[in-house]
Design a protein around this motif. Sequence first.
Motif, PDB file in Angstrom:
ATOM      1  N   TYR A   1       8.412   0.318   4.257  1.00 18.71           N
ATOM      2  CA  TYR A   1       7.495  -0.032   3.517  1.00 18.71           C
ATOM      3  C   TYR A   1       6.564   1.155   2.875  1.00 18.71           C
ATOM      4  N   VAL A   2       6.573   1.110   1.469  1.00 18.85           N
ATOM      5  CA  VAL A   2       5.462   2.377   0.801  1.00 18.85           C
ATOM      6  C   VAL A   2       4.546   1.429   0.634  1.00 18.85           C
ATOM      7  N   ASN A   3       3.418   1.683   1.447  1.00 15.23           N
ATOM      8  CA  ASN A   3       2.345   1.007   1.150  1.00 15.23           C
ATOM      9  C   ASN A   3       1.236   1.514   0.192  1.00 15.23           C
ATOM     10  N   ASP A   4       1.231   2.820   0.014  1.00 17.88           N
ATOM     11  CA  ASP A   4       0.202   3.406  -0.786  1.00 17.88           C
ATOM     12  C   ASP A   4       1.175   4.558  -1.428  1.00 17.88           C
ATOM     13  N   GLY A   5       1.234   4.411  -2.737  1.00 16.01           N
ATOM     14  CA  GLY A   5       1.886   5.533  -3.569  1.00 16.01           C
ATOM     15  C   GLY A   5       3.082   4.689  -4.325  1.00 16.01           C
ATOM     16  N   GLU A   6       3.378   5.187  -5.595  1.00 21.91           N
ATOM     17  CA  GLU A   6       4.476   4.635  -6.064  1.00 21.91           C
ATOM     18  C   GLU A   6       6.020   5.055  -5.592  1.00 21.91           C
ATOM     19  N   VAL A   7       6.795   4.156  -5.667  1.00 18.95           N
ATOM     20  CA  VAL A   7       8.133   4.615  -5.191  1.00 18.95           C
ATOM     21  C   VAL A   7       8.591   4.990  -6.324  1.00 18.95           C
ATOM     22  N   SER A   8       8.301   5.065  -7.285  1.00 17.94           N
ATOM     23  CA  SER A   8       8.969   5.809  -8.570  1.00 17.94           C
ATOM     24  C   SER A   8       8.869   7.195  -8.357  1.00 17.94           C
ATOM     25  N   ASN A   9       7.672   7.620  -7.558  1.00 16.57           N
ATOM     26  CA  ASN A   9       7.468   8.993  -7.489  1.00 16.57           C
ATOM     27  C   ASN A   9       8.055   9.653  -6.483  1.00 16.57           C
TER      28      ASN A   9
ATOM     29  N   SER B   1       1.045   8.897   7.213  1.00 11.57           N
ATOM     30  CA  SER B   1       1.005   9.429   5.790  1.00 11.57           C
ATOM     31  C   SER B   1       2.159  10.474   5.929  1.00 11.57           C
ATOM     32  N   VAL B   2       3.027  10.299   4.838  1.00  8.06           N
ATOM     33  CA  VAL B   2       4.169  11.115   4.382  1.00  8.06           C
ATOM     34  C   VAL B   2       3.883  11.857   3.225  1.00  8.06           C
ATOM     35  N   GLY B   3       3.045  13.061   3.252  1.00  7.12           N
ATOM     36  CA  GLY B   3       2.483  13.470   1.923  1.00  7.12           C
ATOM     37  C   GLY B   3       1.731  12.581   1.060  1.00  7.12           C
ATOM     38  N   PRO B   4       1.692  12.253  -0.088  1.00  8.69           N
ATOM     39  CA  PRO B   4       0.956  11.284  -0.969  1.00  8.69           C
ATOM     40  C   PRO B   4       1.295   9.757  -0.653  1.00  8.69           C
ATOM     41  N   PHE B   5       2.225   9.710   0.232  1.00 10.44           N
ATOM     42  CA  PHE B   5       2.464   8.290   0.380  1.00 10.44           C
ATOM     43  C   PHE B   5       2.267   7.689   1.878  1.00 10.44           C
TER      44      PHE B   5
END
Length: 156
Positions: free
Chosen positions: A75-83, A45-49
């Motif tokens: 790989y950003v598995n959870d969370g939006e890359v655009s955020n 977990s890196v913050g909300p990601f």
Amino acid sequence: MARRKNTFWNRNKFKLSGLILILPIYFLYEQLQPPVFPDAWEEKSVGPFEVAIQPLNNDAPYAHHDDWVKDFAAYVNDGEVSNIRQGYVSIGEEPVALEALQKDDVGILHGSELLQHVHAIAPQQYQPEHRVWVTLQTWDGNVHKASWQLPGNWLK
């Protein structure tokens, strides 16, 4: 009528043209062999990601312009890359400060929503206390960090 000299070159130069015709087949074969990448590291977990990183090889860092870097896929598995406003990866005892990272383009995450690539800032030689640090900043200014231990086979 002109006479051709019976030299080694005149007797064998056609063999060079045959070699030039065969070489592309070898290089095509090499390009069609998929590379074997090391396994992806655990997701953190890196913050909300939720982020997982994967080294592209187990080689030592290489010189890239004035820096030493190591290539990773993220790989950003959870969370939006655009955020994510900006994201960086570095290797060391502590993460490199965001202010220092913003001065250069080395270590910045780039790519698509499916896969991010990074040339992580690395020391020339790894030490046991070094870690791989991911630093993400969201659009609201919050900075989130996570780290992974270096594998034992990277330490000498």
